[in-house]
Design an enzyme around this catalytic site. Structure first.
Site, PDB file in Angstrom:
ATOM      1  N   GLU A  50       0.806  -1.221   0.000  1.00  0.00           N
ATOM      2  CA  GLU A  50       0.000   0.000   0.000  1.00  0.00           C
ATOM      3  C   GLU A  50       0.840   1.274   0.000  1.00  0.00           C
ATOM      4  O   GLU A  50       0.317   2.357   0.310  1.00  0.00           O
ATOM      5  CB  GLU A  50      -0.932   0.010   1.223  1.00  0.00           C
ATOM      6  N   SER A  60      -5.999  -3.287   1.110  1.00  0.00           N
ATOM      7  CA  SER A  60      -6.322  -2.711  -0.202  1.00  0.00           C
ATOM      8  C   SER A  60      -6.635  -3.770  -1.245  1.00  0.00           C
ATOM      9  O   SER A  60      -6.385  -3.593  -2.434  1.00  0.00           O
ATOM     10  CB  SER A  60      -5.165  -1.815  -0.682  1.00  0.00           C
ATOM     11  N   SER A  80     -11.602   9.643   0.739  1.00  0.00           N
ATOM     12  CA  SER A  80     -11.713   8.294   1.281  1.00  0.00           C
ATOM     13  C   SER A  80     -12.965   8.180   2.135  1.00  0.00           C
ATOM     14  O   SER A  80     -13.483   9.182   2.648  1.00  0.00           O
ATOM     15  CB  SER A  80     -10.483   7.950   2.123  1.00  0.00           C
TER      16      SER A  80
END
Length: 387
Positions: A16, A216, A361
């Site tokens: 990530e 992720s 987000s």
């Protein structure tokens, strides 16, 4: 009033890495500079800490190439003196950095003379996702230094990074989780043996095969076939990210995410309105929310907060998210991801102790919809640990 000096730590050795870089860009662009002096400290993919590299404030996922922390002509290594606490962040010479971490000998007279203080650090905001950042390793380092930091502590970070142990803690607390089994990829089980284990556990297809310690959606594979070959291939893919592999029964439900906030580590956790990532792209090869859908293809999905669910269901999600947060001894912030079934049942899927933290987000959007701006959210988190 003197500004507090806050190290914003980003990048790292995990898959990530680029997501962390973009999250850091969001924090650095939104932090209240009247109250704080942010100090960007990047970690390269091979684990070198630097200051003075490329300005992360310019990074975004709209770039043609995902951003990474790189050693540049202007960057300098950051060396930690554990015994000096907030005064233990030291800066070395660029020549030491470009010649490799093994060449920086701080016990030699020449190298020792090259070190200079970065200045007192009041707090660290580790905007790191995945292993070597969200898993308790950096948290333990900062605990040993005695430096305040944003986010969950060592135990919660480590436990929630490992989905296997997250499920054990939640189950012990009476919180529903998806049915599944955990296998060790180092045992090199055949497809036939894997299929037998699935059948013995009574799991129903489709299955999701995922690394226990990754994020992720890296390494996650959906298996719809009942054949042994497809299962073996999925385990092989997941094992590229971790040797501990979860095989979980797919839950027929909507994935709803709930942001939790407890900045001062003492008070009761607060929850935002739960949100939902709605997939817009109808031609997806993968029938789940994969890495591209999350971060790369802006046409693939959009965020809805609050999720289109009855108020009673939203309230139950918030209550369950708060229970899950406390069950793993979390502090600071987390995003609790749940499944809501057609009959209204709620299952906790996982807990992200440092979720994606860009302005768009889910975590930030959920708090914005609940009346807390992105800048105020950052301020609350820093003040909670540095007051």
């Amino acid at each position: 009033m003197a500004r507090k000096r806050v190290v914003v730590l980003y990048g790292g050795r995990a898959d990530e890495h680029s997501i962390s870089c973009v999250s850091a860009a969001g924090v650095l662009n939104a932090i209240d500079t009247d109250r704080y002096e942010p100090i960007p400290v990047g970690i390269t993919k091979d684990g070198r800490w630097i200051v003075g590299g490329e300005d992360p404030r310019r990074w975004s996922l709209d770039d043609t190439q995902l951003p990474t922390v790189q050693v540049t002509e202007g960057s300098r290594p950051v060396i930690l003196d554990m015994a000096r606490g907030g005064d233990g962040f030291m800066v070395g010479d660029h020549d030491d950095l470009v010649s490799g971490p093994d060449s920086l000998k701080t016990d030699s007279p020449q190298a020792s003379g090259s070190l200079e203080p970065l200045g007192h650090v009041d707090a660290v905001f580790p905007v790191l996702h995945g292993p070597y950042g969200e898993d308790g390793t950096v948290q333990g380092l900062l605990e040993m230094m005695g430096v305040p930091y944003v986010g969950c502590g060592v135990f919660a970070s480590a436990a929630c990074m490992d989905k296997h142990y997250t499920k054990i803690l939640l189950s012990q607390a009476g919180i529903p989780v998806a049915p599944g089994i955990t296998i060790d990829a180092r045992d090199r089980l055949s497809g036939v043996a894997l299929k037998a284990a699935v059948e013995e556990a009574g799991l129903h297809y489709p299955l999701f095969v995922k690394p226990s310690r990754a994020g992720s959606s890296f390494g996650v594979v959906k298996v719809e076939e009942t054949g042994a070959d497809a299962l073996a291939a999925a385990v092989d893919e997941a094992s590229g990210h971790d040797w501990r592999i979860l095989i979980e029964e797919g839950v027929d439900g909507r994935e709803i995410e709930c942001a939790v906030l407890a900045p001062d580590r003492e008070g009761e956790p607060r929850t935002a309105w739960p949100g939902e990532v709605v997939l817009d792209r109808t031609d997806q090869d993968e029938a789940f929310y994969d890495f591209d859908s999350k971060y790369v293809d802006s046409s693939a999905s959009h965020v809805e907060v609050p999720a289109d669910l009855p108020d009673e269901t939203l309230s139950r999600i918030r209550a369950l998210a708060s229970r899950a947060f406390k069950a793993v001894d979390a502090t600071g912030l987390s995003r609790v991801d749940c499944f809501v079934t057609a009959k209204g049942g709620i299952i906790v899927n996982e807990i992200n102790t440092l979720p994606g933290f860009t302005p768009i987000s889910m975590y930030a959007k959920a708090w914005e919809a609940s009346g807390v701006t992105y800048t105020d959210l950052i301020t609350e988190l820093i003040e909670g640990v540095s007051a």
